[in-house]
Design an enzyme around this catalytic site. Structure first.
Site, PDB file in Angstrom:
ATOM      1  N   GLY A   2       0.579  -1.337   0.360  1.00  0.00           N
ATOM      2  CA  GLY A   2      -0.063   0.054  -0.209  1.00  0.00           C
ATOM      3  C   GLY A   2       1.220   0.956  -0.509  1.00  0.00           C
ATOM      4  O   GLY A   2       0.388   2.379   0.503  1.00  0.00           O
ATOM      5  N   ASN A  30       1.855   2.865  -2.446  1.00  0.00           N
ATOM      6  CA  ASN A  30       1.289   3.621  -3.702  1.00  0.00           C
ATOM      7  C   ASN A  30      -0.303   4.649  -3.178  1.00  0.00           C
ATOM      8  O   ASN A  30      -0.906   5.862  -3.353  1.00  0.00           O
ATOM      9  CB  ASN A  30       1.049   3.097  -5.226  1.00  0.00           C
ATOM     10  CG  ASN A  30       2.279   3.123  -5.776  1.00  0.00           C
ATOM     11  OD1 ASN A  30       2.176   4.456  -6.534  1.00  0.00           O
ATOM     12  ND2 ASN A  30       2.520   2.228  -6.018  1.00  0.00           N
ATOM     13  N   MET A  58      -3.531  -7.960  -7.313  1.00  0.00           N
ATOM     14  CA  MET A  58      -3.223  -8.794  -7.520  1.00  0.00           C
ATOM     15  C   MET A  58      -4.574  -9.343  -8.240  1.00  0.00           C
ATOM     16  O   MET A  58      -3.982 -10.957  -8.672  1.00  0.00           O
ATOM     17  CB  MET A  58      -2.484  -9.367  -6.705  1.00  0.00           C
ATOM     18  CG  MET A  58      -1.328  -9.030  -5.592  1.00  0.00           C
ATOM     19  SD  MET A  58       0.161  -8.034  -6.988  1.00  0.00           S
ATOM     20  CE  MET A  58       0.980  -9.745  -7.378  1.00  0.00           C
ATOM     21  N   ARG A  59      -5.023  -9.280  -9.006  1.00  0.00           N
ATOM     22  CA  ARG A  59      -6.345 -10.383  -9.515  1.00  0.00           C
ATOM     23  C   ARG A  59      -6.469  -9.429 -11.257  1.00  0.00           C
ATOM     24  O   ARG A  59      -6.623  -7.827 -11.228  1.00  0.00           O
ATOM     25  CB  ARG A  59      -7.187  -9.989  -8.926  1.00  0.00           C
ATOM     26  CG  ARG A  59      -7.390 -10.607  -8.014  1.00  0.00           C
ATOM     27  CD  ARG A  59      -8.762 -10.515  -7.168  1.00  0.00           C
ATOM     28  NE  ARG A  59      -8.001 -11.670  -5.883  1.00  0.00           N
ATOM     29  CZ  ARG A  59      -7.981 -12.472  -5.831  1.00  0.00           C
ATOM     30  NH1 ARG A  59      -8.692 -13.841  -6.316  1.00  0.00           N
ATOM     31  NH2 ARG A  59      -7.808 -13.496  -4.204  1.00  0.00           N
ATOM     32  N   LEU A  60      -6.874  -9.939 -11.821  1.00  0.00           N
ATOM     33  CA  LEU A  60      -7.302  -8.869 -13.276  1.00  0.00           C
ATOM     34  C   LEU A  60      -8.442  -8.821 -12.793  1.00  0.00           C
ATOM     35  O   LEU A  60     -10.110  -9.441 -11.742  1.00  0.00           O
ATOM     36  CB  LEU A  60      -7.678 -10.690 -13.480  1.00  0.00           C
ATOM     37  CG  LEU A  60      -6.254 -10.525 -15.163  1.00  0.00           C
ATOM     38  CD1 LEU A  60      -6.900 -11.374 -15.766  1.00  0.00           C
ATOM     39  CD2 LEU A  60      -5.894  -9.488 -16.246  1.00  0.00           C
ATOM     40  N   HIS A 117       1.889   0.408 -12.981  1.00  0.00           N
ATOM     41  CA  HIS A 117       2.615  -0.453 -13.018  1.00  0.00           C
ATOM     42  C   HIS A 117       4.224  -0.474 -13.582  1.00  0.00           C
ATOM     43  O   HIS A 117       4.513   0.379 -13.956  1.00  0.00           O
ATOM     44  CB  HIS A 117       2.651  -1.290 -14.691  1.00  0.00           C
ATOM     45  CG  HIS A 117       3.285  -2.440 -15.474  1.00  0.00           C
ATOM     46  ND1 HIS A 117       2.880  -3.821 -14.269  1.00  0.00           N
ATOM     47  CD2 HIS A 117       3.929  -3.015 -15.599  1.00  0.00           C
ATOM     48  CE1 HIS A 117       3.744  -5.198 -14.948  1.00  0.00           C
ATOM     49  NE2 HIS A 117       4.400  -3.749 -15.649  1.00  0.00           N
TER      50      HIS A 117
END
Ligand code: GRF
Length: 202
Positions: free
Chosen positions: A14, A16, A92-94, A111
């Site tokens: 966390g 960011n 961490m998921r699409l 990213h």
């Protein structure tokens, strides 16, 4: 001023998220982080949210029959807070069709590489392994792919001889913390326009 309402989706540290909150509390900022949603119970980002006094909820995807049901629950939380922009920050998921359809061109991600190079996991290590001389970070709109949506902004970071993934990641992270709040504030000042794949910043 009515500040733009941001929710952060995260899975981990966390940093960011914390950078966004700090930027949002500067005088003259045009956005505020109103909500944190997290898919992991042990994420340090949840503690950071508590320290900032920002409501944070853990939503465990395993408690739902499928991704659509999980994302419907996320949407319910977002709607309760009238969220206008979702910022993924180490999530961490699409993102699935439910969330994408509900928030078209209102989901951003950061990213740690210059996309379209090195999407996916361990981007900094991928960049070192390839031997590039310049890497960096990218803020982009989210689509159904992995790190594949329209690029909003990028910052370059030089790779040094003998760099480790940790050292390069640290230098990239410093730039992430500046780039993400900048992109969010451009979004809320109505200065981002998407034409095809190209994001125009006015
Ligand atoms: C950052 O490097 C970001 O670019 C990537 O995941 C990492 C999250 O770090 N998507 P943090 O949780 O914001 O500290």
């Amino acid at each position: 001023m009515n500040k733009g309402r941001v929710a952060v989706l995260l899975s981990g540290r966390g940093s960011n998220f914390a950078a966004m909150v700090r930027a949002s509390r500067n005088p003259g900022s045009n956005f505020a982080v109103r909500l944190v949603l997290c898919d992991r119970p042990d994420a340090p980002g949840l503690k950071k949210a508590a320290r900032f006094g920002i409501p944070a909820y853990q939503i465990n995807p395993r408690q739902f029959p499928d991704k659509a049901a999980y994302e419907n629950e996320i949407c319910a939380c977002l709607e309760r807070e009238n969220i206008e922009l979702i910022c993924l920050a180490g999530y961490m998921r699409l993102v699935g069709p439910v969330l994408l359809a509900r928030y078209p061109q209102r989901i951003m991600n950061i990213h740690p590489a210059l996309l379209p190079s090195f999407p996916g996991l361990d981007a900094q290590q991928q960049a070192l392994g390839y031997g590039v001389k310049i890497s960096g970070c990218t803020v982009h709109f989210v689509d159904a792919g992995t790190d594949s949506g329209p690029v909003i902004a990028q910052r370059a970071v030089a790779v040094r001889e003998g760099d480790s993934a940790e050292a390069l990641s640290r230098r990239i992270l410093r730039q992430e913390h500046r780039l993400y709040p900048w992109a969010i504030s451009r979004f809320f000042s109505g200065r981002l326009q998407i034409r095809g794949r190209t994001v125009i910043i006015m």
